[in-house]
Design an enzyme around this catalytic site. Sequence first.
Site, short mmCIF file in Angstrom:
data_model
loop_
_atom_site.label_atom_id
_atom_site.label_comp_id
_atom_site.label_asym_id
_atom_site.label_seq_id
_atom_site.Cartn_x
_atom_site.Cartn_y
_atom_site.Cartn_z
N ARG A 1 0.86 -1.19 0.00
CA ARG A 1 0.00 0.00 0.00
C ARG A 1 0.89 1.23 0.00
O ARG A 1 1.77 1.36 0.85
CB ARG A 1 -0.87 0.05 1.26
CG ARG A 1 -1.95 -0.97 1.30
CD ARG A 1 -3.04 -0.61 2.27
NE ARG A 1 -2.62 0.03 3.51
CZ ARG A 1 -3.45 0.43 4.45
NH1 ARG A 1 -4.75 0.26 4.29
NH2 ARG A 1 -3.02 0.98 5.56
N THR B 1 -1.09 7.54 -0.44
CA THR B 1 -2.43 7.40 -1.03
C THR B 1 -3.20 6.21 -0.45
O THR B 1 -4.42 6.14 -0.59
CB THR B 1 -2.33 7.16 -2.55
OG1 THR B 1 -1.67 5.90 -2.76
CG2 THR B 1 -1.55 8.27 -3.23
N ASP C 1 0.51 -3.30 11.96
CA ASP C 1 0.98 -3.70 10.63
C ASP C 1 1.36 -5.18 10.67
O ASP C 1 2.36 -5.56 11.29
CB ASP C 1 2.19 -2.84 10.23
CG ASP C 1 2.62 -3.11 8.80
OD1 ASP C 1 2.84 -4.29 8.46
OD2 ASP C 1 2.71 -2.15 8.02
N ASP D 1 4.94 -6.22 9.37
CA ASP D 1 6.01 -5.83 10.30
C ASP D 1 6.01 -6.71 11.54
O ASP D 1 7.08 -7.06 12.06
CB ASP D 1 5.84 -4.36 10.71
CG ASP D 1 6.32 -3.41 9.63
OD1 ASP D 1 7.10 -3.85 8.75
OD2 ASP D 1 5.92 -2.24 9.65
C1 PRP Z 1 -1.01 -4.95 4.39
C2 PRP Z 1 -1.79 -6.24 4.50
C3 PRP Z 1 -2.61 -6.23 3.24
C4 PRP Z 1 -2.91 -4.77 3.04
C5 PRP Z 1 -4.32 -4.51 3.47
O1 PRP Z 1 0.06 -5.08 3.54
O2 PRP Z 1 -0.97 -7.37 4.64
O3 PRP Z 1 -1.93 -6.74 2.11
O4 PRP Z 1 -2.00 -4.05 3.87
O5 PRP Z 1 -4.68 -3.19 3.22
P1 PRP Z 1 -5.79 -2.80 2.16
O6 PRP Z 1 -6.95 -3.69 2.38
O7 PRP Z 1 -6.07 -1.36 2.51
O8 PRP Z 1 -5.20 -2.94 0.79
P2 PRP Z 1 1.14 -3.91 3.34
O9 PRP Z 1 0.72 -2.98 2.26
O10 PRP Z 1 1.45 -3.27 4.67
O11 PRP Z 1 2.39 -4.68 2.76
P3 PRP Z 1 3.41 -5.69 3.48
O12 PRP Z 1 2.65 -6.97 3.76
O13 PRP Z 1 4.46 -5.89 2.48
O14 PRP Z 1 3.88 -5.05 4.76
N1 URA Z 2 -2.40 -3.38 6.79
C1 URA Z 2 -2.03 -3.83 8.02
O1 URA Z 2 -1.07 -4.60 8.13
N2 URA Z 2 -2.75 -3.44 9.07
C2 URA Z 2 -3.81 -2.61 8.97
O2 URA Z 2 -4.44 -2.28 10.01
C3 URA Z 2 -4.16 -2.14 7.69
C4 URA Z 2 -3.44 -2.55 6.62
#
Ligand code: PRP
Ligand code: URA
Length: 210
Positions: free
Chosen positions: A105, A109, A201, A204
């Site tokens: 994400r 944005t 997150d 993380d």
């Molecule tokens: C997180 C999570 C989802 C997404 C959800 O990933 O694991 O993939 O956010 O958010 P959304 O429904 O608003 O799209 P992130 O973008 O943090 O990536 P990562 O797993 O690489 O940390």
């Molecule tokens: N992605 C995450 O990992 N946590 C949230 O709460 C939203 C998006």
Amino acid sequence: MHKNVHLITHPLIQHKLTIMRDKDTGTKTFRGLTHELSQLLGYEAMRDIKTELIEIETPITKTMAPAISGKKLALIPILRAGIAMADAIADFVPNAKIGHIGIYRDHDTHLPVEYFAKIPADIDSRQVFVVDPMLATGGSAIMTIDNLKKKGASNITFVCIVSAPEGIEALLSAHPDVEVYTAAIDEKLTENKYITPGLGDAGDRIFGTK
Ligand code: PRP
Ligand code: URA
């Protein structure tokens, strides 16, 4: 609740999720609980997989016994956090093919950005389980399922641990044919599009990157 949404309220799942939500739970425990919850949720999500009787021979006699039939399975983790879920579910469906979709994400944005995709070639003939711990705005799930449908997938279930009402609404508006399995539907999204109360997150916390 929308008929396609399956909220899994088993006490074991709820107890483990509470520990995951706690900000003082460390990476090792968080990753272990992600594994356990993924297996419990995956087990529920596969409840309706079709079986057929096949002939086998036990040490005693020939018999007809059920085996998963027809469409075979595919697990599609959304990177990064989905990897932990797919690994866990693959323990009990070892013949499932695993495809990866890399999406993050954008920090400003909050829109999804795809950076990787490697999907099984025969995805059109597989029952597909997309896995990601978090369904927040729904952007990542929608983009993933758009991508899978372009490649011919038609039988798709989305499995997550925590969801926001906004994400469920967006996902089912974009893809009304998808079934959603989740351990929690939280209150809402924050201004920064985090799920609240949520668990932070997920990537993380699973990989210890913050
Ligand atoms: C997180 C999570 C989802 C997404 C959800 O990933 O694991 O993939 O956010 O958010 P959304 O429904 O608003 O799209 P992130 O973008 O943090 O990536 P990562 O797993 O690489 O940390
Ligand atoms: N992605 C995450 O990992 N946590 C949230 O709460 C939203 C998006």
